[in-house]
Design a protein around this motif. Structure first.
Motif, short mmCIF file in Angstrom:
data_model
loop_
_atom_site.label_atom_id
_atom_site.label_comp_id
_atom_site.label_asym_id
_atom_site.label_seq_id
_atom_site.Cartn_x
_atom_site.Cartn_y
_atom_site.Cartn_z
N VAL A 138 -3.09 6.13 -2.59
CA VAL A 138 -1.79 5.91 -1.95
C VAL A 138 -1.81 4.62 -1.13
O VAL A 138 -0.85 3.83 -1.15
CB VAL A 138 -1.41 7.12 -1.07
CG1 VAL A 138 -0.11 6.85 -0.31
CG2 VAL A 138 -1.26 8.37 -1.94
N ALA A 139 -2.89 4.42 -0.38
CA ALA A 139 -2.99 3.20 0.43
C ALA A 139 -2.90 1.95 -0.43
O ALA A 139 -2.20 0.98 -0.09
CB ALA A 139 -4.30 3.21 1.22
N THR A 140 -3.58 1.97 -1.59
CA THR A 140 -3.54 0.81 -2.49
C THR A 140 -2.14 0.63 -3.08
O THR A 140 -1.60 -0.49 -3.11
CB THR A 140 -4.57 1.00 -3.61
OG1 THR A 140 -5.87 1.12 -3.04
CG2 THR A 140 -4.54 -0.18 -4.57
N ALA A 141 -1.55 1.74 -3.51
CA ALA A 141 -0.24 1.66 -4.17
C ALA A 141 0.86 1.20 -3.22
O ALA A 141 1.76 0.45 -3.60
CB ALA A 141 0.12 3.01 -4.78
N LEU A 142 0.79 1.63 -1.97
CA LEU A 142 1.86 1.33 -1.01
C LEU A 142 1.55 0.10 -0.15
O LEU A 142 2.33 -0.25 0.72
CB LEU A 142 2.10 2.54 -0.10
CG LEU A 142 2.53 3.83 -0.78
CD1 LEU A 142 2.81 4.91 0.25
CD2 LEU A 142 3.76 3.61 -1.66
N HIS A 143 0.37 -0.51 -0.40
CA HIS A 143 -0.04 -1.68 0.38
C HIS A 143 -0.10 -1.34 1.87
O HIS A 143 0.34 -2.10 2.73
CB HIS A 143 0.91 -2.86 0.15
CG HIS A 143 1.07 -3.22 -1.29
ND1 HIS A 143 0.06 -3.76 -2.05
CD2 HIS A 143 2.14 -3.06 -2.14
CE1 HIS A 143 0.48 -3.95 -3.29
NE2 HIS A 143 1.73 -3.53 -3.38
N LEU A 144 -0.65 -0.14 2.15
CA LEU A 144 -0.82 0.31 3.53
C LEU A 144 -2.30 0.39 3.87
O LEU A 144 -3.16 0.50 2.98
CB LEU A 144 -0.20 1.70 3.73
CG LEU A 144 1.32 1.81 3.63
CD1 LEU A 144 1.73 3.27 3.72
CD2 LEU A 144 1.99 1.01 4.73
N ASN A 145 -2.58 0.35 5.15
CA ASN A 145 -3.94 0.59 5.61
C ASN A 145 -4.30 2.06 5.37
O ASN A 145 -3.46 2.94 5.53
CB ASN A 145 -4.01 0.26 7.12
CG ASN A 145 -5.42 0.32 7.64
OD1 ASN A 145 -5.96 1.38 7.86
ND2 ASN A 145 -6.01 -0.85 7.85
N TYR A 146 -5.57 2.31 5.02
CA TYR A 146 -6.00 3.69 4.76
C TYR A 146 -5.73 4.58 5.97
O TYR A 146 -5.32 5.73 5.84
CB TYR A 146 -7.50 3.71 4.44
CG TYR A 146 -8.08 5.09 4.21
CD1 TYR A 146 -8.20 5.63 2.94
CD2 TYR A 146 -8.50 5.87 5.29
CE1 TYR A 146 -8.72 6.90 2.74
CE2 TYR A 146 -9.02 7.13 5.10
CZ TYR A 146 -9.14 7.64 3.82
OH TYR A 146 -9.65 8.90 3.63
#
Length: 466
Positions: A48-56
């Motif tokens: 999810v972090a990778t897909a949404l370009h968010l920090n883990y």
């Protein structure tokens, strides 16, 4: 990109909420709309972090918020799943629930209905066997003969030859330390201790106006040369140490080092205050310094770390009967007595074997949680023991202890930075955390997973947390 993450990406666009709250809302929307069904598995945090370009950390905080709202459950090693009956009430934060509060050093609470029933029976027997009016009266300073004899039996695995006449019953180790410090060290005088030590010692020393002299340590504890130099230069009035599963480092001083420190204490006539709060926890016990220098050692252990933190009971073994009398006078002036009902309950549980059963259960639960530590955290950076319920985590290069603790706190995980424990020397980039208290095994695993993920990140990237 997982289908769920694609939907959540649309939900996050243009929202004025923090990303973690928007993510929790997106999960709630999917559940309300039937897109996510009971027991559906959510995408892994990292995906999810990778897909949404968010920090883990942000994604972990969003999942934790969804769990706090009763929407999902997280299972370490298996993932996160929609609950069979997701809650629909108002949102509650992870921090307010205290789901993964790891700052207080509390023993874990074994989930054993049979043991809990046994403890309740012991409590009922105390009420049935004792005259309540007697328990509401003042008791002898340091405990009556029955309580002292029970204390001697509790101490037998460590001090098999201790006489009940040398045992004082105290309302917890902290108050006993205040009494011993007051007896041995006057304001302005020097007390030696570990360079990294139990923070309660720092608090007591400040309150009493005592000067702490932190002694250099190595892998075996206080270095003998540092202690001997302090004896010559600073002329300390006593040496304090926490030699078994030390708080915070979990270091256990080996017998050879204990013998060296005892020899120096005897040579210079320095009383030893041996705080053995965790002494009965390890299955591989080491003989206390009290067996090596009994004429100088004030030995303490209790029930709070062996049974439960609310059982504020400790046993203090004085070097001789003269010291017992002097300590009794200090207790008379400070704490008066240990609460009689608590003393009666502790005595009952020692006599009927419940206290030892609880100790075994606590040790087993600690080992289960230590297995989660081995699953999630790099062994090279963890200092602990299989029977301990606290750990000393040395952070990867580049990490600052305050930033690490702050980031964990932002997702509801509380740890304590090394500043609280250091008396002298360089402040290490390390934190202490606890595996016990009311925290469930599941929440413990969730917190460890979050720590592991945070340690893998570059500290420089934290400034970009959404």
């Amino acid at each position: 990109m997982p289908d769920s993450a694609r939907r959540w990406q649309q939900r996050l666009i243009g929202t004025g909420q923090p990303a973690y709250l928007a993510l929790a809302e997106a999960i709630a929307d999917d559940i309300r709309n039937g897109v996510l069904q009971a027991r559906d598995r959510l995408p892994p945090l990292r995906a999810v972090a990778t897909a949404l370009h968010l920090n883990y950390t942000t994604v972990a905080r969003g999942y934790a918020e969804a769990q706090a709202r009763g929407l999902i459950d997280s299972h370490p090693g298996r993932g996160s799943f929609v609950r069979a009956q997701a809650a629909s009430g108002p949102a509650r934060s992870v921090r307010s629930l205290g789901l993964v509060e790891m700052t207080m050093n509390l023993p874990p609470e074994p989930d054993d209905p049979v043991l809990m029933a046994r403890m309740r029976r012991g409590h009922e027997q105390v009420m049935a066997r004792h005259d309540l009016t007697v328990l509401l009266r003042y008791q002898p300073f340091g405990g009556d003969a029955q309580a002292r004899e029970a204390g001697a039996r509790w101490l037998a695995p460590l001090l098999p030859e201790v006489a009940a006449e040398r045992v004082l019953v105290c309302p917890g180790i902290q108050s006993a330390l205040v009494a011993v410090f007051s007896l041995l060290v006057r304001p302005g005088e020097v007390l030696c201790c570990e360079a990294i030590t139990y923070p309660g010692v720092k608090a007591i020393a400040t309150q009493l106006g005592v000067k702490l002299q932190g002694l250099a340590m190595d892998a075996d504890g206080i270095r003998p040369d540092a202690f001997e130099t302090a004896c010559r230069v600073h002329r300390p009035k006593a040496l304090y140490l926490n030699p078994t599963l030390q708080n915070p480092t979990t270091l256990t001083v080996p017998l050879t080092r204990r013998s060296e420190l005892a020899r120096i204490a005897l040579q210079y006539g320095i009383p030893v205050i041996e705080d053995d709060a965790y002494g009965l926890l390890p299955s591989d016990k080491v003989a206390p310094i009290a067996t090596l220098a009994p004429s100088l050692t004030y030995y303490l252990t209790g029930m709070a770390k062996h049974v439960g933190a609310g059982l504020r009971m400790a046993y203090l073994v004085a070097p001789d009967t003269s010291a017992v009398q002097r300590l009794s006078a200090v207790f008379r002036a400070t704490t008066i007595m240990a609460p009689p009902m608590t003393v009666a309950l502790a005595t009952q549980w020692i006599d009927d074997g419940t206290a030892h059963a609880m100790l075994r259960a606590l040790r087993a639960e600690s080992r289960r949680r230590q297995a989660l530590v081995r699953q999630w955290l790099p062994a090279a950076q963890v200092r602990t023991h299989a029977d301990a319920f606290h750990l000393w985590l040395e952070l990867p290069p580049g990490w600052n202890r305050h930033l690490f603790a702050m980031q964990l706190r932002s997702i509801g995980v509380g740890v304590v930075a090394s500043d609280a424990f250091v008396v002298s020397g360089v402040l290490p980039e390390a934190v202490r955390f606890c595996l016990g208290g009311p925290m469930s095994t599941q929440d413990c695993g969730h917190a460890l997973e979050a720590m592991a993920a945070l340690m893998l990140q570059s500290p420089d990237s934290i400034a970009g947390v959404h």
